[in-house]
Design a protein around this motif. Structure first.
Motif, PDB file in Angstrom:
ATOM      1  N   THR A 104      24.159   9.327   3.099  1.00 55.65           N
ATOM      2  CA  THR A 104      23.378   8.282   2.444  1.00 55.65           C
ATOM      3  C   THR A 104      23.659   6.950   3.124  1.00 55.65           C
ATOM      4  O   THR A 104      24.809   6.623   3.408  1.00 55.65           O
ATOM      5  CB  THR A 104      23.749   8.175   0.948  1.00 55.65           C
ATOM      6  N   VAL A 105      22.601   6.196   3.397  1.00 51.59           N
ATOM      7  CA  VAL A 105      22.757   4.840   3.917  1.00 51.59           C
ATOM      8  C   VAL A 105      22.839   3.906   2.709  1.00 51.59           C
ATOM      9  O   VAL A 105      21.846   3.623   2.053  1.00 51.59           O
ATOM     10  CB  VAL A 105      21.581   4.452   4.832  1.00 51.59           C
ATOM     11  N   TRP A 106      24.048   3.452   2.399  1.00 53.51           N
ATOM     12  CA  TRP A 106      24.272   2.653   1.203  1.00 53.51           C
ATOM     13  C   TRP A 106      23.911   1.177   1.450  1.00 53.51           C
ATOM     14  O   TRP A 106      23.916   0.707   2.586  1.00 53.51           O
ATOM     15  CB  TRP A 106      25.734   2.729   0.758  1.00 53.51           C
ATOM     16  N   ILE A 107      23.624   0.482   0.378  1.00 51.71           N
ATOM     17  CA  ILE A 107      23.502  -0.978   0.442  1.00 51.71           C
ATOM     18  C   ILE A 107      24.895  -1.546   0.665  1.00 51.71           C
ATOM     19  O   ILE A 107      25.853  -1.135   0.010  1.00 51.71           O
ATOM     20  CB  ILE A 107      22.906  -1.520  -0.872  1.00 51.71           C
ATOM     21  N   ASP A 108      25.015  -2.507   1.592  1.00 53.78           N
ATOM     22  CA  ASP A 108      26.348  -3.037   1.876  1.00 53.78           C
ATOM     23  C   ASP A 108      26.253  -4.460   2.413  1.00 53.78           C
ATOM     24  O   ASP A 108      25.215  -4.884   2.929  1.00 53.78           O
ATOM     25  CB  ASP A 108      27.071  -2.161   2.891  1.00 53.78           C
ATOM     26  N   ASP A 109      27.369  -5.187   2.279  1.00 52.95           N
ATOM     27  CA  ASP A 109      27.441  -6.544   2.815  1.00 52.95           C
ATOM     28  C   ASP A 109      27.414  -6.516   4.336  1.00 52.95           C
ATOM     29  O   ASP A 109      27.911  -5.572   4.966  1.00 52.95           O
ATOM     30  CB  ASP A 109      28.737  -7.226   2.353  1.00 52.95           C
ATOM     31  N   VAL A 110      26.835  -7.562   4.929  1.00 54.22           N
ATOM     32  CA  VAL A 110      26.833  -7.697   6.374  1.00 54.22           C
ATOM     33  C   VAL A 110      27.024  -9.176   6.711  1.00 54.22           C
ATOM     34  O   VAL A 110      26.500 -10.056   6.026  1.00 54.22           O
ATOM     35  CB  VAL A 110      25.520  -7.158   6.985  1.00 54.22           C
ATOM     36  N   THR A 111      27.807  -9.437   7.745  1.00 55.86           N
ATOM     37  CA  THR A 111      28.065 -10.807   8.193  1.00 55.86           C
ATOM     38  C   THR A 111      27.361 -11.044   9.523  1.00 55.86           C
ATOM     39  O   THR A 111      27.005 -10.087  10.230  1.00 55.86           O
ATOM     40  CB  THR A 111      29.572 -11.048   8.377  1.00 55.86           C
ATOM     41  N   PRO A 112      27.146 -12.322   9.898  1.00 51.04           N
ATOM     42  CA  PRO A 112      26.508 -12.592  11.193  1.00 51.04           C
ATOM     43  C   PRO A 112      27.229 -11.927  12.353  1.00 51.04           C
ATOM     44  O   PRO A 112      26.591 -11.439  13.295  1.00 51.04           O
ATOM     45  CB  PRO A 112      26.551 -14.125  11.284  1.00 51.04           C
TER      46      PRO A 112
END
Length: 321
Positions: free
Chosen positions: A185-193
């Motif tokens: 599963t491709v989960w929703i997650d935080d991402v930074t620049p």
């Protein structure tokens, strides 16, 4: 199949607990039900449809049911398996056969005269696109978090810097597996620049400002009836990863949200929709997405029972009160 009136056709795969709930309720009401998975065509499904100036007539047959095409009262379109072809066929012939099945049997299933669709498969298809969802939600006066869809790493990094904290979300729940065949599963997650690099050039990616939420909300719409559940207890941004820690509370839908949701359904021609919102510190509902064929059967019985009844009402009465 005349006992109890015209049948309801349920189009789904064998292992569909959500459809099972509704079928059980229709059986309790003595409403005839025929279940069909287009993925079983042509092995165990036979179709014959005649078209002329009068209209459409013919039949669909499974191993256990035969349904007259002009007698179906409603179609509950859930989660059918993909069309398949005989393994003995060459690759090119198999592709051709699958396409013919999709446009032949699929076209028949989408053209049943007088049937009430929940939802019509083409309306489901149109409503699955995230860009259309977000644009339509904004037109319907629902609050939409700043969102960027791009394959440009420069724009993505700029957006993440300006609107952080930012989440990454998949644009669609597409089957994905590792080398051993295990489903992923491709989960929703935080991402930074700093995490965004040139690899995003390979396809489209969705980035969205993370709502400072106090809870999640799943709103299930069935016709004019709205069922909202507040979801608490998730320690992360994607509550689907923490089912064992969640609590559910039925809540009232604010009038402005109800108006926006109904306008959204009308815009896409939907009867059913599973909406996801984030609830912020000020009590504002932020629209995330609407799955036109979303799940709801995992909720506790006090939540699922009225949704089941509302769906059965739609199918039994053909969309009429």
């Amino acid at each position: 199949m005349t006992a109890g009136g015209p049948p309801v056709l349920v189009v789904t795969r064998l292992d569909d607990a959500t459809a099972d709930e509704v079928i059980t309720e229709l059986n309790r009401r003595q409403v005839p039900v025929a279940r069909l998975d287009p993925g079983d065509f042509p092995t165990t499904v036979t179709a014959a449809a005649k078209f002329d100036s009068i209209g459409l007539e013919g039949f669909l047959a499974t191993e256990t049911r035969t349904v007259d095409l002009d007698s179906v009262r409603a179609v509950y379109w859930r989660r059918p398996t993909p069309y398949t072809a005989d393994l003995a066929m060459s690759e090119q012939t198999a592709r051709w056969a699958v396409a013919e099945a999709r446009y032949g049997l699929g076209g028949i299933l989408a053209a049943l005269p007088g049937a009430h669709y929940l939802n019509h498969p083409w309306r489901n298809r149109d409503a699955e696109y995230k860009p259309a969802q977000l644009a339509t939600a904004a037109r319907c006066q629902l609050t939409v978090p700043p969102t960027l869809i791009t394959n440009d790493p420069v724009h993505a990094r700029t957006f993440a810097a300006e609107h952080g904290p930012v989440l990454y979300k998949a644009l669609r729940e597409t089957d994905y597996a590792d080398t051993a065949g295990r489903a992923l599963t491709v989960w929703i997650d935080d991402v930074t620049p700093g995490q965004i690099d040139d690899r995003i050039r390979h396809t489209a990616h969705l980035f969205q400002q993370r709502v400072a939420k106090t809870a999640d909300i799943r709103l299930t719409a069935v016709g004019q009836r709205l069922f909202a559940v507040r979801i608490d207890g998730s320690p992360g941004v994607d509550w689907r990863r923490h089912y064992d820690q969640l609590t559910y509370t039925s809540i009232t839908v604010p009038p402005e949200i109800a108006n926006g949701v109904r306008a959204y359904l009308d815009a896409f021609g939907l009867v059913f929709g599973a909406f996801d919102f984030g609830l912020d510190l000020d009590g504002r509902w932020h629209f995330y997405e609407c799955n036109p064929n979303g799940q709801w059967a995992w909720f506790p019985d006090p939540v699922t029972a009225p949704i089941t009844a509302a769906l059965a009402d739609q199918l039994q009465h053909g969309g009429h009160p």
